[in-house]
Design a protein around this motif. Structure first.
Motif, mmCIF file in Angstrom:
data_model
loop_
_atom_site.group_PDB
_atom_site.id
_atom_site.type_symbol
_atom_site.label_atom_id
_atom_site.label_comp_id
_atom_site.label_asym_id
_atom_site.label_seq_id
_atom_site.Cartn_x
_atom_site.Cartn_y
_atom_site.Cartn_z
ATOM 1 N N UNK A 8 0.844 -1.209 0.000
ATOM 2 C CA UNK A 8 0.000 0.000 0.000
ATOM 3 C C UNK A 8 0.869 1.245 0.000
ATOM 4 N N UNK A 9 1.866 1.242 0.843
ATOM 5 C CA UNK A 9 2.733 2.426 0.943
ATOM 6 C C UNK A 9 3.471 2.658 -0.375
ATOM 7 N N UNK A 45 1.249 4.237 -2.919
ATOM 8 C CA UNK A 45 1.038 5.666 -2.639
ATOM 9 C C UNK A 45 2.247 6.492 -3.085
ATOM 10 N N UNK A 101 2.409 6.744 -6.865
ATOM 11 C CA UNK A 101 1.375 7.667 -7.358
ATOM 12 C C UNK A 101 1.827 9.111 -7.203
ATOM 13 N N UNK A 102 2.394 9.373 -6.032
ATOM 14 C CA UNK A 102 2.878 10.734 -5.791
ATOM 15 C C UNK A 102 3.987 11.114 -6.766
ATOM 16 N N UNK A 113 3.935 14.034 -9.691
ATOM 17 C CA UNK A 113 4.916 15.125 -9.694
ATOM 18 C C UNK A 113 5.657 15.220 -11.016
ATOM 19 N N UNK A 120 5.750 18.177 -13.716
ATOM 20 C CA UNK A 120 6.984 18.834 -14.135
ATOM 21 C C UNK A 120 7.178 18.765 -15.644
ATOM 22 N N UNK A 159 5.348 23.439 -21.496
ATOM 23 C CA UNK A 159 4.872 24.817 -21.581
ATOM 24 C C UNK A 159 6.015 25.770 -21.871
ATOM 25 N N UNK A 160 7.131 25.467 -21.291
ATOM 26 C CA UNK A 160 8.281 26.352 -21.466
ATOM 27 C C UNK A 160 8.735 26.397 -22.919
ATOM 28 N N UNK A 202 16.792 28.001 -16.257
ATOM 29 C CA UNK A 202 16.397 26.966 -15.310
ATOM 30 C C UNK A 202 16.345 25.574 -15.924
ATOM 31 N N UNK A 246 4.181 22.603 -6.588
ATOM 32 C CA UNK A 246 5.104 22.916 -7.681
ATOM 33 C C UNK A 246 4.692 24.227 -8.336
ATOM 34 N N UNK A 264 5.992 30.412 -16.512
ATOM 35 C CA UNK A 264 5.698 30.702 -17.917
ATOM 36 C C UNK A 264 6.531 31.895 -18.343
#
Lengths: 897, 146
Positions: A18-19, A22, A25-26, A30, A34, A40-41, A106, B125, B129
């Protein structure tokens, strides 16, 4: 292990699962977030590249980029990037790297064009990256090695100056006999000073003196005639030419040889007129002036559907015994023995009542015949032909004309409506119609005699009332009533020919023209009663079975007989009798293969053999309409031998003169022809002489043709056939009359749609449909066409500077012209027969070249107009950031972490 | 060991494990995950022209910071002038948030009253943009707080 411990481990394991789930999934959530951010960048980066302009960059960089002349300050960065890349400019790398520095650091970032890396900013490779995102954008108008800005130009002539072109005055196939006057029409701006050349090409048998506009300009003697023209340079006559109408009068001494059998007067000149006022809905035939014995054979071009006709005749005669007539096609539309000055106008009403069929005359070159003879100069209207018309009426004649099925037994009396149109008509029916037609044609001339001969029921029948049309027609009607609807029994060709021999022997008059028309649909089966070498009208031994049984029911027997010698004795017997006819009576035998005879070699060979030995013809068909034409042609050919033999009259001394005035005309309105496109220049040109009856001629491909005529020298014969690219466009046999009653066109209309860059022709002359006389080697094509006076816009080219052109002209000499007129540079270009030189990367020079190319439609390196600076308009449009069609190229922004 | 004791121990261990799993989910997963995910997407409208395209703080229906693909300082200022509750309402979010504009690593004094940083928070997060502000490439960073 105790049961309790076992369950404890089980629980621990479940908790770990179970752990883990989880945590996974996290992590996934994430990473996904990202990656979206990175994507988008890259998209935002592309937007910036599409928004930021060169002038907004660091001034030093902006100046450097603009200095490349590949882009300007208003261009966006992506356009500048693309331009530098497409031009493979050395600045491209620095520029791309500089652009990278504008963006937040970045993540790693790189630019690509069509997959080629332009710049990169990274501390790690893409291969080692956790996440990579990419956005691509198509950019049209750039491609490696292609210019990005430049000029495009178009050129057109403001006006035409010194266009070199021709005008013609034509003579018909036979124009005489006497002094002949024709008109040469020159444009209103053409004076004698602008005439470069004046020539005549005529087929005429005797010397003549020439007067131009009533001014004498020399005597001329032909070096050849009879389908071979002589050319003269009429340089002495040029001075008398004036704008508009110019009369050319040919003055002869001897009326018998005072004629022109085709030819023309041609003026080559320069004119500033773009195009003549051509009438696209009508044509007018202007008669020549003939003083002497008016004996005219000519033609008129009807290029589309004929609608209205007006005829105006103006002539003088003094002898009431003279019959003056005009025939259009085969129809005589005017006939009169009125004396004095005669003016007559014929309109549609008169002409249609006389039977002029406008539809039949449409889209043709229509022969015209005008005659005004003294009756002492007799045109033979009577004949001296003795003709035996042999018709096979054996059992196989029961069959369909184009197969071995039983033929249709339609209305045997309705030849035009029921028999000729029926492809499956019974052969007996068709034969009766054709026989009656031959009788009608031949016995239309007093003095001709005709004997029908049939073989049927193993018997030869004949009818002896040779000059009575009605009686012979009655014989045919009675005969087919006696043997209704079908033939019967076998074939004895030798017997039928023996009957012809008997007839000619019974009528042994001298100076008669003797002919036999021998029709058969199969093989001879019998020898004569006198044996297979003898001559007799009764059936003798049967040699072979023939195609069918005696009732025409079983017709499957011919396979071997057509190639083996089964029927050989009967065949030879027929040939033997034919040879005796030729030897004893000088008979011409016209043989006709009736129905599918061509599929039987022995039958075909026999008919050919008989035709050859007698100087006749062999023709065959299984088509009723074609057979109709064959019979008519044979009839004409026989008439031709007994009637006027050629177009020339032997003029006696007690001539009574006549005069045809050249204000006489035939005016025709017809359906409108397509008008030429606007802004084009009309030009008339003549090809070289063909030197062949089957020439293949090359024509300029960039012209728009509006008219084409073949000029054909036929001498005393008739130009009777013209085929263009396999399509028959003139056949004198379309006019159902002996040739001597028809006009003889010198000019033959060629539909403009048939004038192709490679045009294949067949031209033939003859005295009848079957009596061909070859053709002249001096025929040619004269065409009127339109030349474009503007060019399409050039491609976008890098330069537009202009040039000093050296241009050679058709009319002689060269011009040196700076184009545009303001050009003062040192570029030198040439368009001459010897050299074509220009910079194809210069829009101005390219536009000039393209219009010169249009004006040199015959590809000889010489243009047909004068070209001065003020006449040539060249519009140059400079374009930067050209929306080229090439591409699109793909610009890509890639980011990774 | 009697059968009753075994089941008792087993029961206690199972209960502990279940509690551990439940607590793991409670502490490791965001309690308002769905809401935050939606807020992140709604924030993206700031990279549009907004509705109407030339909106101001009285006509605004959807706030967007761009004009002609560039950041429009007037629009940013108009948005910043709105009360925080109104800003959230227009953006359709419930989370606390803040917006920062950075140019060449320098934070610009724009939108300083856009949202507010809560006293205590868990930061999600950020959404970053870029667009032009004038002739300069500028990064807008939007942070959501839990």
């Amino acid at each position: 292990m105790s049961k309790g411990i076992f369950f404890t481990f089980d629980g621990l394991f479940a908790a770990l699962l179970i752990v883990s789930a989880v945590v996974l999934l996290l992590t996934f959530t994430e990473q996904h977030t990202e990656r979206n951010s990175l994507q988008q960048s890259t998209a935002d980066t592309l937007v910036v590249l599409n928004t930021l302009t060169v002038d907004e960059l660091d001034p030093t960089m902006a100046t450097a980029v603009k200095a490349t002349n590949l882009t300007n300050g208003n261009d966006t960065v992506i356009e500048a990037l693309g331009a530098l890349w497409a031009a493979n400019h050395t600045l491209q790398s620095n520029f791309s790297s500089y652009i990278l520095t504008l963006f937040p650091q970045n993540h790693a970032l790189a630019f690509y064009a069509n997959g080629e890396q332009l710049a990169i900013r990274a501390t790690t490779t893409q291969a080692n990256a956790h996440r990579v995102a990419s956005t691509k954008q198509p950019v049209s108008g750039i491609a490696p090695g292609k210019p990005l800005s430049g000029s495009t130009a178009t050129a057109f002539l403001r006006r035409v100056e010194n266009k070199t072109t021709n005008s013609f005055a034509y003579f018909g196939g036979f124009v005489g006999q006497g002094n002949v006057t024709t008109n040469l029409l020159l444009p209103t701006d053409v004076t004698s000073a602008r005439v470069l050349e004046l020539r005549a090409e005529l087929d005429t048998p005797s010397s003549f003196t020439l007067r131009v506009n009533d001014q004498s300009c020399g005597a001329y003697t032909p070096t050849a005639f009879n389908m071979t023209p002589t050319q003269w340079n009429l340089v002495n006559c040029t001075q008398y030419l004036v704008p508009g109408n110019n009369s050319f009068t040919f003055i002869y001494q001897n009326l018998t040889t005072a004629y022109i059998a085709g030819g023309y007067v041609r003026a080559l000149y320069t004119s500033d007129i773009v195009s003549t006022n051509t009438n696209y809905t009508g044509t007018t035939y202007q008669f020549p002036r003939i003083e002497g014995v008016v004996n005219l054979y000519d033609g008129i071009l009807v290029p589309s559907s004929m609608r209205n006709v007006t005829v105006f005749l103006h002539y003088h005669t003094s002898d009431p015994t003279v019959l003056t007539y005009l025939a259009i096609g085969e129809k005589t539309v005017w006939s009169s023995n009125q004396t004095g000055e005669v003016r007559v106008t014929l309109t549609d009403t008169n002409l249609t009542l006389l039977g002029l069929d406008y539809a039949a005359l449409s889209n043709k070159t229509v022969p015209i015949r005008f005659s005004s003879f003294n009756s002492t100069q007799t045109v033979v209207t009577s004949g001296n032909a003795d003709v035996v018309l042999i018709t096979d009426y054996s059992a196989s004649m029961k069959k369909d004309i184009d197969s071995w099925d039983t033929g249709n037994a339609g209305n045997i009396d309705n030849c035009e409506g029921a028999v000729y149109p029926d492809d499956d008509i019974r052969r007996t029916h068709l034969a009766r119609c054709l026989d009656k037609e031959v009788v009608s044609i031949l016995l239309n001339y007093t003095g001709n005699r005709l004997w029908p001969v049939h073989y049927v029921d193993n018997t030869v029948y004949w009818y002896n009332n040779p000059q009575d049309n009605q009686s012979i027609t009655g014989f045919y009607n009675t005969f087919t009533a006696t043997f209704p609807q079908q033939g019967r029994d076998k074939t004895c060709v030798a017997c039928a020919l023996s009957k012809a021999y008997e007839i000619f022997a019974a009528y042994p008059q001298q100076n008669r023209t003797r002919a036999i028309i021998l029709m058969s649909d199969g093989l001879p089966t019998h020898c004569t009663g006198a044996g297979c070498s003898g001559l007799n009208t009764t059936y003798g031994s049967q040699i072979c079975e023939g195609f069918c049984d005696e009732n025409g029911n079983n017709c499957n027997n011919f396979a071997n007989m057509c190639t083996d010698s089964t029927c050989g004795a009967a065949i030879d017997n027929a040939a033997t009798v034919a040879q005796r006819l030729v030897t004893d009576f000088n008979v011409t035998i016209y043989t006709v293969g009736f129905g599918p005879v061509s599929s039987c070699a022995n039958a075909t060979q026999l008919l050919q053999r008989i035709a050859t030995m007698s100087n006749g013809t062999y023709q065959s068909s299984d088509d009723p309409q074609a057979l109709k034409l064959i019979y008519r042609n044979i009839s004409q050919s026989i008439l031709q031998q007994v009637a006027l033999e050629a177009q020339t009259l032997q003029v006696p001394s007690n001539i009574s003169y006549a005069l045809l005035e050249n204000d006489s005309f035939i005016s025709i309105t017809h359906d409108a022809l397509p008008a030429p496109p606007l802004n084009m220049i009309e030009v008339t040109r003549q090809t070289t002489q063909f030197g062949s009856c089957t020439p293949s001629i090359q024509l300029p491909s960039q012209l728009v043709y509006t008219e084409g005529v073949i000029v054909s020298y036929s001498g005393p014969h008739w130009t009777d056939r013209l085929v263009v690219n396999g399509i028959p466009v003139h056949n004198l046999s379309d006019f159902y009359a002996p040739y001597y009653r028809l006009g003889d066109p010198y000019r033959l209309h060629v539909p403009s749609t048939l004038l192709t860059p490679i045009t294949n022709l067949f031209i033939g002359t003859g005295d009848s449909a079957v009596n061909t006389t070859g053709c002249s080697q001096n025929n040619s094509l004269i065409y009127t066409a339109f030349v474009p006076s503007a060019t399409p816009r050039t491609a976008v080219l890098e330069n537009a500077t202009g040039c000093v052109w050296t241009i050679e002209k058709d009319s002689g000499g060269v011009q040196v012209v700076a184009i545009p007129a303001t050009y003062t540079g040192t570029n030198v270009c040439a368009y001459t027969n010897a050299d074509i030189a220009y910079d194809s990367g210069d829009a101005l020079q390219q536009a000039v070249y393209e219009i010169l190319r249009e004006l040199d439609f015959d590809d000889d390196g010489r243009i047909f107009v004068s070209l001065s600076e003020e006449n040539l308009e060249i519009i140059v449009t400079k374009i930067s950031s050209v929306p080229y069609l090439w591409g699109p190229s793909i610009v890509e922004v890639r980011a990774w972490q | 060991m009697s059968r009753g004791q075994v089941f008792t121990t087993d029961f206690i261990i199972g209960l502990l494990l279940t509690l551990a799993a439940v607590l793991s989910v409670v502490f490791l997963l965001p309690t308002d995950d769905v809401a935050f995910s939606d807020d992140g997407e709604r924030i993206a409208v700031l990279m549009t022209e907004g509705v109407p395209a030339n909106w101001n703080n009285t006509t605004v229906i959807v706030p967007g910071f761009l004009s002609n693909d560039r950041f429009n300082e007037t629009k940013i200022a108009a948005f910043a002038a709105l009360p925080e509750a109104k800003q959230k309402q227009l953006l359709g979010i419930r989370s606390d948030y803040s917006i920062t504009f950075t140019m060449n690593g320098t934070v610009l004094p724009l939108c300083t009253t856009c949202g507010a940083v809560p006293a205590s928070y868990k930061e999600l997060l950020p959404m970053r943009r870029i667009a032009l502000l004038g002739p300069n490439v500028t990064m807008m960073e939007v942070r959501l707080y839990q």
